[in-house]
Design an enzyme around this catalytic site. Structure first.
Site, PDB file in Angstrom:
ATOM      1  N   GLU A 180      -7.276  25.861  -6.916  1.00  0.00           N
ATOM      2  CA  GLU A 180      -7.557  24.359  -6.742  1.00  0.00           C
ATOM      3  C   GLU A 180      -6.936  23.042  -6.606  1.00  0.00           C
ATOM      4  OE1 GLU A 180      -6.465  20.556 -10.367  1.00  0.00           O
ATOM      5  OE2 GLU A 180      -6.578  23.170 -11.396  1.00  0.00           O
ATOM      6  N   ARG A 220      -4.217  14.818  -4.396  1.00  0.00           N
ATOM      7  CA  ARG A 220      -3.540  14.350  -4.595  1.00  0.00           C
ATOM      8  C   ARG A 220      -3.146  14.103  -2.853  1.00  0.00           C
ATOM      9  NH1 ARG A 220      -0.543  17.380  -8.897  1.00  0.00           N
ATOM     10  NH2 ARG A 220      -2.133  17.409 -10.326  1.00  0.00           N
ATOM     11  N   THR A 249      -8.150  16.806  -9.307  1.00  0.00           N
ATOM     12  CA  THR A 249      -7.634  15.644  -9.205  1.00  0.00           C
ATOM     13  C   THR A 249      -8.976  14.823  -9.014  1.00  0.00           C
ATOM     14  OG1 THR A 249      -5.429  16.583  -9.107  1.00  0.00           O
ATOM     15  CG2 THR A 249      -5.328  13.780  -9.370  1.00  0.00           C
ATOM     16  N   LYS A 256      -9.674  21.959 -19.973  1.00  0.00           N
ATOM     17  CA  LYS A 256      -7.973  21.324 -18.935  1.00  0.00           C
ATOM     18  C   LYS A 256      -7.411  21.310 -20.124  1.00  0.00           C
ATOM     19  CE  LYS A 256      -5.834  19.598 -15.779  1.00  0.00           C
ATOM     20  NZ  LYS A 256      -5.727  18.775 -14.135  1.00  0.00           N
TER      21      LYS A 256
END
Length: 224
Positions: free
Chosen positions: A57, A61, A85, A145
């Site tokens: 993943e 960011r 993100t 999640k």
């Protein structure tokens, strides 16, 4: 075969849930990766893969996130590369264009959930409350999640969710570590866990790829 092989289109939410199940079953651990330097993209991925972690993943960011997804999809096609993100539909569209094979968000908005419904790749939306689960459930989502997992109840919360949400499964992320990872994975409604302990930022900064490989192998062995 083109240089960048696109994911197979998934039309229904059931197909997308099945694909998330497949990804998580293969992964067991989703490393949450933030690329600080472009030159780290390939050696970091290679170290994780050598340790047995081949589903990654890559978060947005940092400024290098999108490029990392493109580079890995083109140069490491044997890996499964997701985007993390992702905060809004524009970011969703950008990671799709970069070739991401799945998308992960830290939370939900109506716009992001709807983008996931429209997309041909699966979305794993981040939630932290029953109400957020229900918002996703209403649109057909059955895989989430839990973030930040340890802050919002951890193992106890996921056990409790098993009652009213019997067909929901989770990937807990946030505070998951070698001390508690097996407790999460022992739960029937947990698909895999997300974490960063196998890629400490100081190891990445110093280029200690052997240590990352060894820690990745230990993490995979921990979860069997």
């Amino acid at each position: 075969m083109t240089t960048l092989e696109r994911p197979q289109p998934l039309r229904s939410m059931a197909e997308k849930a099945a694909r998330i199940d497949q990804i998580c079953a293969q992964a067991r651990i989703l490393p949450v990766i933030t690329i600080a330097r472009e030159q780290d993209i390939l050696p970091l991925a290679d170290a994780l893969a050598a340790g047995g972690i081949r589903t990654l993943e890559v978060t947005l960011r940092s400024e290098h996130g999108l490029k990392a997804i493109r580079v890995l999809r083109e140069q490491r096609p044997e890996l499964c590369i997701g985007a993390g993100t992702v905060l809004d539909p524009a970011m969703f569209a950008a990671v799709e264009a970069a070739g991401a094979q799945f998308v992960v968000t830290p939370g939900i908005t109506a716009e992001v959930l709807e983008a996931g419904v429209r997309s041909d790749i699966p979305l794993l939306p981040g939630i932290s409350t029953p109400s957020e689960i229900m918002a996703g459930y209403a649109l057909g989502y059955r895989r989430f999640k839990l973030f930040p997992a340890e802050v919002v109840g951890g193992v106890a919360a996921i056990k409790a969710y098993g009652g009213p949400f019997g067909d929901i499964r989770f990937c807990p992320t946030g505070g998951v570590n070698p001390a508690n990872a097996r407790s999460y994975m022992a739960l029937p409604n947990v698909m895999c866990v997300g974490g960063t302990w196998m890629l400490d930022s100081s190891w990445v900064k110093s280029g200690d790829w052997a240590r990352i490989e060894a820690c990745s192998a230990e993490a995979m062995a921990l979860l069997g």
